[in-house]
Design a protein around this motif. Structure first.
Motif, PDB file in Angstrom:
ATOM      1  N   GLY A 150       0.782  -1.227   0.000  1.00 59.27           N
ATOM      2  CA  GLY A 150       0.000   0.000   0.000  1.00 59.27           C
ATOM      3  C   GLY A 150       0.812   1.274   0.000  1.00 59.27           C
ATOM      4  N   VAL A 151       2.124   1.177  -0.071  1.00 59.67           N
ATOM      5  CA  VAL A 151       2.968   2.376  -0.088  1.00 59.67           C
ATOM      6  C   VAL A 151       2.823   3.099  -1.422  1.00 59.67           C
ATOM      7  CG1 VAL A 151       5.363   3.179  -0.194  1.00 59.67           C
ATOM      8  CG2 VAL A 151       4.652   1.633   1.628  1.00 59.67           C
ATOM      9  N   GLU A 152       2.714   4.420  -1.355  1.00 62.01           N
ATOM     10  CA  GLU A 152       2.689   5.262  -2.543  1.00 62.01           C
ATOM     11  C   GLU A 152       3.816   6.288  -2.430  1.00 62.01           C
ATOM     12  OE1 GLU A 152      -1.103   6.976  -3.369  1.00 62.01           O
ATOM     13  OE2 GLU A 152      -2.192   5.087  -3.099  1.00 62.01           O
ATOM     14  N   VAL A 153       4.594   6.405  -3.491  1.00 61.93           N
ATOM     15  CA  VAL A 153       5.709   7.352  -3.522  1.00 61.93           C
ATOM     16  C   VAL A 153       5.411   8.377  -4.601  1.00 61.93           C
ATOM     17  CG1 VAL A 153       8.186   7.640  -3.856  1.00 61.93           C
ATOM     18  CG2 VAL A 153       7.314   5.558  -2.757  1.00 61.93           C
ATOM     19  N   ASP A 154       5.367   9.644  -4.231  1.00 60.14           N
ATOM     20  CA  ASP A 154       5.048  10.704  -5.189  1.00 60.14           C
ATOM     21  C   ASP A 154       6.165  10.897  -6.210  1.00 60.14           C
ATOM     22  OD1 ASP A 154       2.648  11.106  -3.960  1.00 60.14           O
ATOM     23  OD2 ASP A 154       3.131  13.075  -3.123  1.00 60.14           O
ATOM     24  N   GLU A 155       5.839  11.627  -7.235  1.00 55.43           N
ATOM     25  CA  GLU A 155       6.782  11.921  -8.312  1.00 55.43           C
ATOM     26  C   GLU A 155       8.037  12.624  -7.789  1.00 55.43           C
ATOM     27  OE1 GLU A 155       6.769  14.784 -12.273  1.00 55.43           O
ATOM     28  OE2 GLU A 155       4.899  13.817 -11.630  1.00 55.43           O
ATOM     29  N   ALA A 156       9.199  12.185  -8.293  1.00 52.87           N
ATOM     30  CA  ALA A 156      10.504  12.795  -8.014  1.00 52.87           C
ATOM     31  C   ALA A 156      10.917  12.745  -6.546  1.00 52.87           C
ATOM     32  CB  ALA A 156      10.530  14.243  -8.508  1.00 52.87           C
ATOM     33  N   VAL A 157      10.321  11.870  -5.773  1.00 57.53           N
ATOM     34  CA  VAL A 157      10.705  11.714  -4.356  1.00 57.53           C
ATOM     35  C   VAL A 157      11.955  10.847  -4.255  1.00 57.53           C
ATOM     36  CG1 VAL A 157      10.035  10.596  -2.189  1.00 57.53           C
ATOM     37  CG2 VAL A 157       8.431  12.079  -3.375  1.00 57.53           C
ATOM     38  N   MET A 158      12.835  11.189  -3.326  1.00 58.45           N
ATOM     39  CA  MET A 158      14.010  10.366  -3.054  1.00 58.45           C
ATOM     40  C   MET A 158      13.837   9.674  -1.707  1.00 58.45           C
ATOM     41  SD  MET A 158      18.071  11.336  -2.745  1.00 58.45           S
ATOM     42  CE  MET A 158      18.314  11.422  -4.513  1.00 58.45           C
ATOM     43  N   ILE A 159      13.807   8.353  -1.733  1.00 59.81           N
ATOM     44  CA  ILE A 159      13.750   7.560  -0.501  1.00 59.81           C
ATOM     45  C   ILE A 159      15.183   7.299  -0.049  1.00 59.81           C
ATOM     46  CG2 ILE A 159      12.990   5.407   0.554  1.00 59.81           C
ATOM     47  CD1 ILE A 159      10.673   7.085  -0.331  1.00 59.81           C
ATOM     48  N   ARG A 160      15.503   7.714   1.156  1.00 65.02           N
ATOM     49  CA  ARG A 160      16.869   7.564   1.652  1.00 65.02           C
ATOM     50  C   ARG A 160      17.254   6.096   1.811  1.00 65.02           C
ATOM     51  NH1 ARG A 160      17.478  12.154   6.440  1.00 65.02           N
ATOM     52  NH2 ARG A 160      17.177  13.993   5.092  1.00 65.02           N
ATOM     53  N   ALA A 161      18.552   5.828   1.650  1.00 68.55           N
ATOM     54  CA  ALA A 161      19.059   4.472   1.818  1.00 68.55           C
ATOM     55  C   ALA A 161      18.719   3.938   3.206  1.00 68.55           C
ATOM     56  CB  ALA A 161      20.574   4.465   1.605  1.00 68.55           C
ATOM     57  N   GLY A 162      18.298   2.677   3.242  1.00 66.35           N
ATOM     58  CA  GLY A 162      17.996   2.030   4.514  1.00 66.35           C
ATOM     59  C   GLY A 162      16.643   2.372   5.106  1.00 66.35           C
ATOM     60  N   SER A 163      15.819   3.143   4.406  1.00 65.85           N
ATOM     61  CA  SER A 163      14.500   3.520   4.935  1.00 65.85           C
ATOM     62  C   SER A 163      13.549   2.330   4.939  1.00 65.85           C
ATOM     63  CB  SER A 163      13.897   4.645   4.083  1.00 65.85           C
ATOM     64  OG  SER A 163      14.707   5.799   4.102  1.00 65.85           O
ATOM     65  N   GLU A 164      12.670   2.296   5.917  1.00 67.38           N
ATOM     66  CA  GLU A 164      11.597   1.306   5.962  1.00 67.38           C
ATOM     67  C   GLU A 164      10.273   2.060   5.946  1.00 67.38           C
ATOM     68  OE1 GLU A 164      11.825  -1.669   8.962  1.00 67.38           O
ATOM     69  OE2 GLU A 164      13.978  -2.013   8.708  1.00 67.38           O
ATOM     70  N   ILE A 165       9.551   1.932   4.859  1.00 68.18           N
ATOM     71  CA  ILE A 165       8.261   2.612   4.729  1.00 68.18           C
ATOM     72  C   ILE A 165       7.171   1.599   5.052  1.00 68.18           C
ATOM     73  CG2 ILE A 165       6.818   4.057   3.273  1.00 68.18           C
ATOM     74  CD1 ILE A 165       9.646   5.129   3.729  1.00 68.18           C
ATOM     75  N   TYR A 166       6.457   1.844   6.141  1.00 65.89           N
ATOM     76  CA  TYR A 166       5.485   0.887   6.653  1.00 65.89           C
ATOM     77  C   TYR A 166       4.219   0.857   5.792  1.00 65.89           C
ATOM     78  CZ  TYR A 166       8.511   0.596  10.702  1.00 65.89           C
ATOM     79  OH  TYR A 166       9.591   0.396  11.517  1.00 65.89           O
ATOM     80  N   PRO A 167       3.396  -0.196   5.952  1.00 67.51           N
ATOM     81  CA  PRO A 167       2.217  -0.348   5.098  1.00 67.51           C
ATOM     82  C   PRO A 167       1.280   0.857   5.122  1.00 67.51           C
ATOM     83  CG  PRO A 167       2.628  -2.374   6.313  1.00 67.51           C
ATOM     84  CD  PRO A 167       3.583  -1.348   6.854  1.00 67.51           C
ATOM     85  N   MET A 168       0.664   1.089   3.952  1.00 67.66           N
ATOM     86  CA  MET A 168      -0.375   2.113   3.790  1.00 67.66           C
ATOM     87  C   MET A 168       0.147   3.517   4.082  1.00 67.66           C
ATOM     88  SD  MET A 168      -2.511  -0.054   2.807  1.00 67.66           S
ATOM     89  CE  MET A 168      -3.841   1.086   2.461  1.00 67.66           C
ATOM     90  N   ARG A 169       1.381   3.789   3.665  1.00 71.70           N
ATOM     91  CA  ARG A 169       1.957   5.124   3.818  1.00 71.70           C
ATOM     92  C   ARG A 169       2.149   5.770   2.449  1.00 71.70           C
ATOM     93  NH1 ARG A 169       1.287   2.829   8.760  1.00 71.70           N
ATOM     94  NH2 ARG A 169       2.249   4.033  10.443  1.00 71.70           N
ATOM     95  N   ARG A 170       2.134   7.096   2.444  1.00 71.93           N
ATOM     96  CA  ARG A 170       2.413   7.851   1.230  1.00 71.93           C
ATOM     97  C   ARG A 170       3.570   8.800   1.506  1.00 71.93           C
ATOM     98  NH1 ARG A 170      -1.535  12.281  -1.779  1.00 71.93           N
ATOM     99  NH2 ARG A 170      -0.035  12.860  -3.415  1.00 71.93           N
ATOM    100  N   VAL A 171       4.586   8.748   0.642  1.00 69.70           N
ATOM    101  CA  VAL A 171       5.742   9.625   0.788  1.00 69.70           C
ATOM    102  C   VAL A 171       5.575  10.779  -0.202  1.00 69.70           C
ATOM    103  CG1 VAL A 171       8.245   9.789   0.818  1.00 69.70           C
ATOM    104  CG2 VAL A 171       7.143   7.604   1.339  1.00 69.70           C
ATOM    105  N   THR A 172       5.465  11.987   0.317  1.00 71.02           N
ATOM    106  CA  THR A 172       5.204  13.159  -0.515  1.00 71.02           C
ATOM    107  C   THR A 172       6.496  13.831  -0.966  1.00 71.02           C
ATOM    108  OG1 THR A 172       5.044  14.614   1.401  1.00 71.02           O
ATOM    109  CG2 THR A 172       3.020  13.538   0.684  1.00 71.02           C
ATOM    110  N   LYS A 173       6.359  14.842  -1.817  1.00 69.58           N
ATOM    111  CA  LYS A 173       7.533  15.518  -2.378  1.00 69.58           C
ATOM    112  C   LYS A 173       8.377  16.219  -1.315  1.00 69.58           C
ATOM    113  CE  LYS A 173       5.753  16.268  -7.053  1.00 69.58           C
ATOM    114  NZ  LYS A 173       5.423  17.259  -8.096  1.00 69.58           N
ATOM    115  N   ASP A 174       7.737  16.641  -0.251  1.00 67.87           N
ATOM    116  CA  ASP A 174       8.495  17.338   0.801  1.00 67.87           C
ATOM    117  C   ASP A 174       9.124  16.353   1.798  1.00 67.87           C
ATOM    118  OD1 ASP A 174       6.276  16.447   2.139  1.00 67.87           O
ATOM    119  OD2 ASP A 174       5.515  18.445   2.668  1.00 67.87           O
TER     120      ASP A 174
END
Length: 211
Positions: free
Chosen positions: A180-204
């Protein structure tokens, strides 16, 4: 576990036996046909089995009890994909051929845009449940997993949800994206990150809980 679930639990062994048989045939009777047989045994046989399974009993997003007495299409599909998880080098070969791995995932049912870069060590557990837009980069040992099983009140709650990644996003090395993770356009996920279920990572860089 149903009878069909037990039968599908034998699929990895069957897949391996078919591969070994095709290699044996290649050694015993070398020909132009033999390499195609080995390739088909490794890649096309499980893909065809999955497509037939998904046609008969489609894998649906949502929550179910994996421990009940009903047949789970996800469980069966997981068994079909097990050898690729156990022997990641089988898919690493596809990742070094431009466009091959993206095509491979599309054949399983995922939506993959153009110019997606997959490092050979990236890992993707649910090959039919990804929606990746153009220009996304997956760092080494990054992982996508579109399912999670949670024990609760004697049940094994299986949640299945697609992962969606916007254009030109960068998935850092060693990061894990959950169901269920959603990553917005042009987002950078840092190395080693754990994005938990049903989360959205925004541009900011903010991580929000999806509804």
């Amino acid at each position: 576990m149903t009878m069909w679930s037990r039968i599908f639990a034998l699929f990895p062994l069957c897949h391996m036996a078919i591969i070994l048989s095709s290699i044996y045939y290649f050694v015993l009777c070398p020909s132009f046909f033999a390499p195609a047989l080995v390739f088909s045994a490794i890649y096309l046989f499980p893909l065809l089995c999955f497509r037939v399974l998904n046609f008969i009993t489609p894998i649906e997003e949502g929550v179910s009890d994996i421990l009940n007495d009903r047949f789970s299409p996800w469980w069966a599909s997981h068994q079909i994909q097990t050898l690729f998880i156990a022997v990641p080098s089988l898919e690493a070969i596809l990742k070094i051929i431009p466009g091959a791995f993206s095509l491979w995932l599309r054949m399983w049912g995922s939506k993959v845009g153009r110019g997606v870069y997959w490092t050979p060590g990236s890992c993707h557990y649910d090959r039919n449940l990804l929606e990746i837009e153009d220009g996304v980069i997956f760092g080494e040992r990054s992982t996508t997993v579109c399912h999670v099983i949670t024990p609760k009140d004697g049940k094994g709650l299986l949640r299945i949800k697609k992962i969606k990644i916007g254009k030109r996003a960068f998935i850092g090395a060693g990061s894990v994206l959950s169901p269920g993770v959603e990553v917005d356009e042009a987002v950078m996920i840092r190395a080693g990150s754990e994005i938990y279920p049903m989360r959205r990572v925004t541009k900011d860089g903010e991580v929000k809980i999806n509804d």
